[in-house]
Design an enzyme around this catalytic site. Structure first.
Site, PDB file in Angstrom:
ATOM      1  N   HIS A  85      -5.633  -4.172   5.834  1.00  0.00           N
ATOM      2  CA  HIS A  85      -5.020  -4.030   4.510  1.00  0.00           C
ATOM      3  C   HIS A  85      -4.115  -2.801   4.510  1.00  0.00           C
ATOM      4  O   HIS A  85      -4.362  -1.833   5.237  1.00  0.00           O
ATOM      5  CB  HIS A  85      -6.109  -3.898   3.439  1.00  0.00           C
ATOM      6  CG  HIS A  85      -5.587  -3.972   2.048  1.00  0.00           C
ATOM      7  ND1 HIS A  85      -5.053  -2.879   1.398  1.00  0.00           N
ATOM      8  CD2 HIS A  85      -5.508  -5.010   1.174  1.00  0.00           C
ATOM      9  CE1 HIS A  85      -4.671  -3.241   0.186  1.00  0.00           C
ATOM     10  NE2 HIS A  85      -4.934  -4.530   0.027  1.00  0.00           N
ATOM     11  N   GLU A 133       1.920  -8.822   2.242  1.00  0.00           N
ATOM     12  CA  GLU A 133       1.785  -7.929   1.100  1.00  0.00           C
ATOM     13  C   GLU A 133       2.735  -6.732   1.233  1.00  0.00           C
ATOM     14  O   GLU A 133       2.369  -5.736   1.856  1.00  0.00           O
ATOM     15  CB  GLU A 133       0.360  -7.386   1.003  1.00  0.00           C
ATOM     16  CG  GLU A 133      -0.680  -8.328   0.487  1.00  0.00           C
ATOM     17  CD  GLU A 133      -1.935  -7.572   0.069  1.00  0.00           C
ATOM     18  OE1 GLU A 133      -2.357  -7.733  -1.063  1.00  0.00           O
ATOM     19  OE2 GLU A 133      -2.462  -6.796   0.885  1.00  0.00           O
ATOM     20  N   ALA A 194      -6.048  -7.892  -6.616  1.00  0.00           N
ATOM     21  CA  ALA A 194      -7.072  -6.881  -6.886  1.00  0.00           C
ATOM     22  C   ALA A 194      -7.080  -6.480  -8.351  1.00  0.00           C
ATOM     23  O   ALA A 194      -7.896  -6.946  -9.135  1.00  0.00           O
ATOM     24  CB  ALA A 194      -6.853  -5.662  -5.990  1.00  0.00           C
TER      25      ALA A 194
END
Length: 215
Positions: A85, A133, A194
Site C-alpha cells: 500500500h 491507487e 478506506a
C-alpha cells in the site's frame, strides 16, 4: 465487483464496521471485505465478514520481531492481504517475498501500485490482483475513475499484457456507488477504499450506498 474496506489506523470501531459489512454483503450478495489492524483481525473475523490483513511481511517463522507473519494473519482469520500500500511501500524484492509468504499461508493477495507501469511490474510477480491507487488522490474523495480515468484503463491493459488472470482493482478517492460503477465501466473488477466507510458517521449507510448499484 469486490469491495475491500481498509480501516487503516482510523479511530473507528472495527467490529461495528465489520458487522455492518457482513449484513450488507449478505443482504445484497455483493462481496465485501474488511482489512483491520492486525490486532483486530480475530475480532473482525469472528463477525463472519471476509477479513483481510493490511500487510504481511516477507519473512518466515524465526527471529523477526515486529513483523506481521502471514501464517499468524491466517490463524487470526484473514483470508487475504494487501501488499505494498502507498502508506507502507516495499522494495520490489520484498513485495515478491510478501507474495510468497501469503501463498504459503493460502492468503489471497492484492498488490497496490501508483500507476500503470508499476501495475505491470506488480502483475509480473504473480499476485491474485493488483490495485491502482495514485497517492495524491487517496483520502480526497475524488476518485481516480473521474480524476483520470485513463489511469484505470491503462492499468487494466498493463496487467492483461503481463498476465490476464490478474484482476485489477481501483482505489483512491472511492466513496459512492457511482464511483464503484465508474470503476467497473473502466474494467476494474473491484474497488479498494478506506475513509469513505471508516470515517463515515454511519458506516452501514455508506456501505449500502456503495453496493446499491451492484445489488
Amino acid at each position: 465487483m469486490f469491495v475491500l474496506v481498509n480501516l487503516k489506523a482510523y479511530p473507528c470501531d472495527p467490529v461495528a464496521v465489520a458487522e455492518a459489512a457482513q449484513d450488507v454483503s449478505e443482504e445484497t450478495g455483493v462481496r465485501v471485505a474488511i482489512a483491520p489492524q492486525a490486532a483486530h483481525l480475530s475480532a473482525v473475523a469472528d463477525t463472519g465478514v471476509e477479513t483481510w490483513a493490511q500487510h504481511v511481511s516477507p519473512v518466515e517463522h524465526g527471529s523477526h520481531t515486529g513483523s506481521t507473519l502471514a501464517e499468524a494473519a491466517a490463524d487470526a482469520g484473514a483470508t487475504g492481504t494487501l501488499i505494498n500500500h502507498s502508506e507502507n511501500r516495499l522494495k520490489l524484492a520484498d513485495v515478491d517475498g510478501s507474495i510468497d509468504a501469503a501463498d504459503r499461508a493460502d492468503l489471497e493477495t492484492i498488490v497496490c501500485a501508483n500507476n500503470p507501469d508499476q501495475i505491470g511490474a506488480a502483475a509480473a510477480l504473480g499476485p491474485d490482483s493488483v490495485a491502482v491507487e495514485p497517492p495524491e488522490l487517496i483520502g480526497t474523495g475524488t476518485p481516480v475513475s473521474k480524476a483520470d480515468p485513463d489511469i484505470v484503463t491503462d492499468a487494466v491493459e498493463a496487467a492483461a499484457a503481463v498476465d490476464e488472470s490478474v484482476d485489477v482493482l481501483c482505489g483512491a478517492g472511492i466513496s459512492t456507488g457511482d464511483d464503484v460503477v465508474s470503476a467497473q465501466d473502466l474494467g476494474a473488477t473491484g474497488v479498494l477504499l478506506a475513509s469513505g466507510v471508516a470515517k463515515a458517521d454511519d458506516p452501514r449507510a455508506a456501505l449500502e450506498d456503495l453496493v446499491e448499484p451492484l445489488a
